[in-house]
Design a protein around this motif. Sequence first.
Motif, short mmCIF file in Angstrom:
data_model
loop_
_atom_site.label_atom_id
_atom_site.label_comp_id
_atom_site.label_asym_id
_atom_site.label_seq_id
_atom_site.Cartn_x
_atom_site.Cartn_y
_atom_site.Cartn_z
N PHE A 101 -5.48 -3.16 11.46
CA PHE A 101 -5.24 -2.30 12.62
C PHE A 101 -6.39 -2.40 13.62
CE2 PHE A 101 -2.20 1.02 10.55
CZ PHE A 101 -1.21 0.04 10.51
N THR A 102 -7.61 -2.49 13.11
CA THR A 102 -8.78 -2.58 13.99
C THR A 102 -8.75 -3.87 14.80
OG1 THR A 102 -10.10 -1.27 12.43
CG2 THR A 102 -11.30 -2.57 14.07
N ILE A 103 -8.37 -4.97 14.14
CA ILE A 103 -8.31 -6.27 14.84
C ILE A 103 -7.18 -6.29 15.86
CG2 ILE A 103 -7.89 -8.74 14.53
CD1 ILE A 103 -9.21 -8.49 11.76
N VAL A 104 -5.99 -5.83 15.44
CA VAL A 104 -4.80 -5.92 16.30
C VAL A 104 -4.81 -4.87 17.40
CG1 VAL A 104 -2.28 -5.77 16.36
CG2 VAL A 104 -3.41 -6.93 14.45
N PHE A 105 -4.96 -3.61 17.01
CA PHE A 105 -4.85 -2.53 17.99
C PHE A 105 -6.18 -2.22 18.68
CE2 PHE A 105 -1.40 -1.75 14.94
CZ PHE A 105 -0.32 -1.72 15.81
N LEU A 127 -8.10 0.21 3.08
CA LEU A 127 -9.23 -0.43 3.77
C LEU A 127 -8.79 -1.70 4.48
CD1 LEU A 127 -12.22 -0.43 4.42
CD2 LEU A 127 -12.63 -1.64 2.26
N PHE A 128 -8.02 -2.55 3.81
CA PHE A 128 -7.57 -3.78 4.44
C PHE A 128 -6.55 -3.51 5.55
CE2 PHE A 128 -9.78 -5.83 1.09
CZ PHE A 128 -9.93 -7.15 1.44
N SER A 143 -9.16 4.82 12.78
CA SER A 143 -7.89 4.51 12.12
C SER A 143 -7.91 4.85 10.64
CB SER A 143 -7.55 3.02 12.31
OG SER A 143 -8.57 2.19 11.79
N TYR A 144 -9.07 4.70 9.98
CA TYR A 144 -9.10 5.01 8.54
C TYR A 144 -8.93 6.50 8.28
CZ TYR A 144 -10.21 4.85 3.62
OH TYR A 144 -10.11 4.96 2.25
N LEU A 145 -9.52 7.33 9.12
CA LEU A 145 -9.38 8.78 8.96
C LEU A 145 -7.94 9.23 9.15
CD1 LEU A 145 -12.59 10.17 10.72
CD2 LEU A 145 -12.05 10.21 8.27
N VAL A 148 -5.58 -5.52 -13.05
CA VAL A 148 -6.94 -6.03 -13.19
C VAL A 148 -7.93 -5.16 -12.41
CG1 VAL A 148 -8.47 -7.99 -12.75
CG2 VAL A 148 -6.13 -8.39 -13.54
N LEU A 149 -7.55 -4.78 -11.20
CA LEU A 149 -8.45 -4.01 -10.35
C LEU A 149 -8.33 -2.50 -10.56
CD1 LEU A 149 -8.13 -6.02 -7.01
CD2 LEU A 149 -9.90 -6.18 -8.76
N GLY A 150 -7.27 -2.07 -11.24
CA GLY A 150 -7.12 -0.66 -11.57
C GLY A 150 -7.09 0.25 -10.35
N VAL A 151 -7.87 1.33 -10.43
CA VAL A 151 -7.87 2.33 -9.35
C VAL A 151 -8.51 1.81 -8.07
CG1 VAL A 151 -7.84 4.30 -10.92
CG2 VAL A 151 -10.03 3.32 -10.22
N SER A 152 -9.11 0.61 -8.14
CA SER A 152 -9.70 0.03 -6.93
C SER A 152 -8.64 -0.22 -5.85
CB SER A 152 -10.40 -1.29 -7.26
OG SER A 152 -11.45 -1.08 -8.19
N TRP A 153 -7.38 -0.34 -6.27
CA TRP A 153 -6.31 -0.53 -5.29
C TRP A 153 -6.20 0.66 -4.34
CZ3 TRP A 153 -4.54 -4.97 -4.07
CH2 TRP A 153 -4.44 -5.99 -5.03
N ALA A 154 -6.62 1.83 -4.79
CA ALA A 154 -6.59 3.02 -3.94
C ALA A 154 -7.56 2.89 -2.77
CB ALA A 154 -6.93 4.26 -4.75
#
Length: 258
Positions: free
Chosen positions: A47-51, A41-42, A68-70, A30-36
């Motif tokens: 990681f941002t919340i925990v670490f 991101l999630f 963390s995202y980079l 349904v979401l297609g390439v949005s999963w990438a």
Amino acid sequence: MVDLKELWKYKDLLYFLTLRGIKARYAQSVLGVSWAIIQPLFTTIVFTIVFGGLAKVDSDGMPYLLFSYLALWPWNYFSGTLTESANSLIQNANMITKVYFPRMVLPLSSVLSKLLDFIISFVVVIGMLIYFKQMPGWGIMVLPILTLQLLMCSLGVGMVLSAMAVKYRDVKHALTFVVQILLYAAPVVYSTSAIPEAYLDWYILNPMVGVIEGYRAAFLDRPMPWEWIWPGSLVSIVLFVFGMFYFRKMERTFADVA
């Protein structure tokens, strides 16, 4: 020896398998390439919340979300190619036993098909840079070298794993948790500067260390950590060359055990 002319001769097959890999990943989604975008991101938010929030891991003065995202951006590409490459020969066993073509096309198509996810994830990087008002510096000129190192490391290890997976089916099952362990062997949730100096010389032999820290430096306008990049570059070259020759050596047995 690896016959590069033969690989070029089968470039149309490589293109077809790469395109098929992309379509298969997002078919009936349904979401297609949005999963990438959604998946890394999630994971970054968790990681941002925990670490970053609870554990207070040092991010070298950078916003932890961007920090963390980079790291997850190139890491997700590396881990994804390992999984797909390891399964590429087994999933295409019918082709291997019925028709001849350079078997190296299969892990290579897995590496190339994941590039779409890698490119799409770059959209989030642009959004985060705008949100945090970060301007990339001249280090961004080094990105092609870092990306080439990432590709060589991914393909080298992927070819070894794909060749081993044909003979040893345990590779497929072991790879799931090995990749999870390797995540913490790379500076994804922490900085390389947090590693004790006594272990640093060995730690930077991990090719992903230089890639991740290089990406951070490029987009956050920081000095390029060449002392962490060049050891991993040498290891990536060794892995790439070894992977090609090991794959070529094992290739003659694929049709017998696939």
